[in-house]
Scaffold this motif. Structure first.
Motif, short mmCIF file in Angstrom:
data_model
loop_
_atom_site.label_atom_id
_atom_site.label_comp_id
_atom_site.label_asym_id
_atom_site.label_seq_id
_atom_site.Cartn_x
_atom_site.Cartn_y
_atom_site.Cartn_z
N LEU A 1 -8.12 -2.72 7.80
CA LEU A 1 -7.13 -1.47 8.37
C LEU A 1 -5.79 -2.00 7.78
O LEU A 1 -5.44 -1.31 6.95
N ALA A 2 -5.44 -2.92 8.33
CA ALA A 2 -3.88 -3.86 7.68
C ALA A 2 -3.81 -3.23 6.62
O ALA A 2 -2.85 -3.35 5.12
N ARG A 3 -4.63 -4.18 5.04
CA ARG A 3 -4.60 -3.62 4.35
C ARG A 3 -4.87 -2.36 3.57
O ARG A 3 -3.46 -2.14 2.33
N ILE A 4 -5.76 -1.75 3.65
CA ILE A 4 -5.02 0.17 3.27
C ILE A 4 -4.39 0.41 3.78
O ILE A 4 -4.10 0.96 2.76
N LEU A 5 -3.86 -0.50 4.78
CA LEU A 5 -1.92 1.04 5.24
C LEU A 5 -1.09 -0.06 4.54
O LEU A 5 -0.70 0.67 3.90
N ALA A 6 -1.91 -0.90 3.99
CA ALA A 6 -0.20 -2.04 2.88
C ALA A 6 -0.55 -1.13 1.95
O ALA A 6 0.36 -1.21 1.50
N GLU A 7 -1.65 -0.69 1.57
CA GLU A 7 -1.61 -0.93 0.04
C GLU A 7 -1.08 1.67 0.24
O GLU A 7 -0.30 0.89 -1.13
N LYS A 8 -1.30 1.61 1.12
CA LYS A 8 -0.87 3.70 1.23
C LYS A 8 0.28 3.20 1.11
O LYS A 8 1.13 3.98 0.46
#
Length: 321
Positions: A45-52
């Motif tokens: 979840l954190a990595r998806i958030l960081a990407e976006k």
């Protein structure tokens, strides 16, 4: 299958985070701290958030994993970081329960943080081995009352959400089962399938895998409504009445002192990210449902959760050094 999805999302996150860093060369990246090892739901979840967010803001967001002490080490470090918007923390149920379970945590879960937004949530499922004589919550209550203390239940660790949830269920049903903690959610599923424990609250991915393999029977879900993929499994509230809703949730906080306008702006950007169809689809693959809130609403939720788990920990005498 689930492990493959996690790896794919993790690799995608690493690549896009690297792209964001290159586009923001020379800038100071915003760190999204995760108080657990890479590969789990919170990390994905954190990595998806960081990407976006990196793409939306045209500056770098990076994920920093800091596992240890049930999340207390990372949480305490973020609590004492500068409130400049460059350090964020993804929190979960343990953020509101650890303060009641551990003798010292090094932070106050409410006073030391600025709430940004609730991010997502997922139900727990009460499960037993597929060949168990227990076929319903009513059966569980009856057997436990006939054999007080002899039935055991597993959890993914002392003070974790499924430990507290089972103690809450014990209290609501007026029963007593013996707690057996394991080191992780995967270890718990293995133990339940192997009949090392009689019953457990599992996260949805573990429950799905166990049912697909024909190894588990699901008795009830902890959410307010039935889970779409498990439409034949009732909620606990349906069976015992009253208010029994609990989820495995995730949210985003910053150190206390972040200006309210900055928290509000970031919360709006997070809401935009979580509403994107590809994000919803990616989270669905790991059984997470976006549930975004405003900073004020998330702050109220954190207070409510902290108070609730404090009551459960005290009533059940759950303590760790």
């Amino acid at each position: 299958m689930a492990k493959t999805i996690w790896r794919q999302l993790l690799l995608a996150g690493l690549c896009l985070s690297a792209f964001g860093a290159a586009a923001d060369s020379g800038g100071i990246p915003t760190r999204i701290v995760v108080a657990s090892a890479p590969g789990g739901n919170i990390d994905v979840l954190a990595r998806i958030l960081a990407e976006k967010l990196s793409v939306a803001q045209k500056r770098s967001y990076i994920v920093e994993n800091r596992p240890g002490a049930g999340g207390n080490i990372a949480t305490a470090q973020v609590a004492h970081a500068r409130p400049d918007g460059r350090t964020l923390l993804v929190v979960s149920t343990s953020h509101t329960s650890n303060v009641h379970v551990y003798k010292r945590v090094g932070y106050d879960p409410i006073k030391d943080f600025t709430p940004i937004a609730k991010l997502a949530e997922s139900a727990f499922v009460v499960a037993v081995p597929s060949d168990s004589d227990i076929t319903s919550l009513a059966d569980l209550e009856k057997v436990a009352k006939n054999r007080p203390g002899l039935l055991n239940y597993g959890s993914s660790g002392i003070g974790q959400g499924n430990h507290l949830g089972m103690e809450m269920l014990n209290a609501r049903l007026g029963i007593k089962m013996t707690h057996v903690p394991f080191l992780s959610a995967n270890a718990l599923v293995t133990a339940l399938v192997g009949k090392q424990v009689d019953v457990a609250m599992l996260t949805l991915p573990g429950a799905f895998m166990g049912v697909k393999a024909g190894k588990l029977r699901l008795l009830a879900v902890t959410s307010q409504k039935r889970v779409e993929q498990l439409s034949n499994v009732p909620t606990i509230e349906e069976k015992i009445g009253g208010d029994f809703v609990m989820t495995s949730w995730q949210g985003l906080v910053a150190p206390a002192g972040l200006p309210a306008k900055d928290a509000a702006e970031l919360s709006k950007q997070v809401a935009n990210v979580m509403a994107q169809p590809d994000v919803i689809g990616a989270l669905d693959k790991i059984a997470l449902t976006p549930q975004v809130s405003t900073p004020a609403a998330f702050g109220q939720f954190l207070v409510k959760e902290t108070n609730r788990w404090g009551d459960v920990a005290k009533q059940s005498n759950i303590k760790m050094e």
